[in-house]
Design a protein around this motif. Structure first.
Motif, PDB file in Angstrom:
ATOM      1  N   ASP A  18       5.960   6.875   7.333  1.00  0.00           N
ATOM      2  CA  ASP A  18       4.927   6.394   6.425  1.00  0.00           C
ATOM      3  C   ASP A  18       4.897   7.174   5.119  1.00  0.00           C
ATOM      4  N   LYS A  19       5.715   8.205   5.042  1.00  0.00           N
ATOM      5  CA  LYS A  19       5.734   9.001   3.815  1.00  0.00           C
ATOM      6  C   LYS A  19       7.078   9.710   3.709  1.00  0.00           C
TER       7      LYS A  19
ATOM      8  N   LEU B  59       5.119   6.026  -0.186  1.00  0.00           N
ATOM      9  CA  LEU B  59       4.205   5.793   0.922  1.00  0.00           C
ATOM     10  C   LEU B  59       4.393   4.375   1.425  1.00  0.00           C
ATOM     11  N   LEU B  60       4.412   4.225   2.731  1.00  0.00           N
ATOM     12  CA  LEU B  60       4.602   2.914   3.344  1.00  0.00           C
ATOM     13  C   LEU B  60       3.441   2.619   4.285  1.00  0.00           C
ATOM     14  N   ASN B  61       2.783   1.491   4.076  1.00  0.00           N
ATOM     15  CA  ASN B  61       1.718   1.034   4.964  1.00  0.00           C
ATOM     16  C   ASN B  61       2.141  -0.302   5.543  1.00  0.00           C
ATOM     17  N   LYS B  62       2.666  -0.255   6.753  1.00  0.00           N
ATOM     18  CA  LYS B  62       3.197  -1.475   7.365  1.00  0.00           C
ATOM     19  C   LYS B  62       2.090  -2.442   7.768  1.00  0.00           C
ATOM     20  N   THR B  63       0.921  -1.907   8.014  1.00  0.00           N
ATOM     21  CA  THR B  63      -0.184  -2.766   8.450  1.00  0.00           C
ATOM     22  C   THR B  63      -0.521  -3.808   7.392  1.00  0.00           C
TER      23      THR B  63
ATOM     24  N   SER C 103      11.264   2.168   8.093  1.00  0.00           N
ATOM     25  CA  SER C 103      10.005   1.602   8.562  1.00  0.00           C
ATOM     26  C   SER C 103       9.319   2.460   9.629  1.00  0.00           C
TER      27      SER C 103
END
Lengths: 114, 112
Positions: B55-56, B65-69, B52
């Protein structure tokens, strides 16, 4: 190195019958899991174990039992088979040192309850 | 939540094109995210993971790709090949928990 071995590959049960799905791993993994996968669906956790002698329920434990007497084996028991238990069952294992999330799966047992 | 009925979302991609498979997650406490590939008649196979705090992350021909928002995860496959045809699952775990939770799968069909 066989990895995770499940037996049998296929089984047909009558309602009310019982059976044990076998799972063995030879990677010395602490953690082992049982998942079920219904057609076109994701995997639901039935039971898991973090080591010999320790088991805990997952999301869908009703109708199943497990035991973990050794590190290698994690059998899943169905006591009174019901049609709702028709599914593909996957056993998996993992090792905290390489990441609990990195699951190694067996090839599955396809179970039909008629 | 659950996938609907017996029909997995399907993504059809021409061989050689890039594929993007998306996944939404709900647990904001999740620390690890993983992608698994399941070929027909086989158990899922680990592809790539991401923590977490990233982001990549890139692997061989795959990028996560991770977008926690917005609690969104995606898997990008470059130059998709027929052997990439499978069902892809995202999964998540929280630090200190021994359980991995799987999301609804996406079926990738590669058109030769």
């Amino acid at each position: 190195n066989a990895g995770v071995t499940q037996t049998p590959k296929f089984r047909i049960l009558k309602i009310g019958q019982s059976m044990t799905l076998q799972c063995a791993q030879d990677m010395n993994h602490n953690y082992m899991y049982w998942y079920r996968q219904d057609p076109g669906m994701g995997l639901k956790l039935i039971y898991y174990s973090v080591g010999a002698g320790i088991t805990d329920k997952g999301e869908v434990p009703n109708g199943y039992n497990v035991s973990r007497s050794t590190t290698e084996d994690f059998p899943l028991r169905l006591e009174l088979a019901a049609p709702s238990q028709t599914s593909v069952y996957f056993c998996a294992s993992s090792y905290p040192g390489t990441g609990v999330e990195k699951l190694f799966f067996g090839s599955g047992t396809q179970l039909s309850v008629l | 939540g659950e996938s609907v009925g017996l029909h997995l979302p399907t993504l059809s991609v021409q061989e050689g094109d890039n594929s993007i498979i998306n996944c939404a997650y709900s647990n904001s406490a999740s620390d690890y995210f993983i992608w698994y590939k399941q070929e027909s008649g086989k158990g899922p196979q680990f592809i790539i993971d991401i923590r977490s705090n990233m982001d990549k992350r890139q692997g061989q021909r795959v990028t996560v790709l991770l977008n926690k928002t917005v609690k969104h995860l995606s898997l990008q496959i470059a130059a998709t090949q027929p052997g990439d045809s499978a069902v892809y699952f995202c999964a998540e775990n929280s630090a200190g928990y021994q359980k991995v939770t799987f999301g609804t799968g996406t079926k990738l069909q590669v058109i030769p």
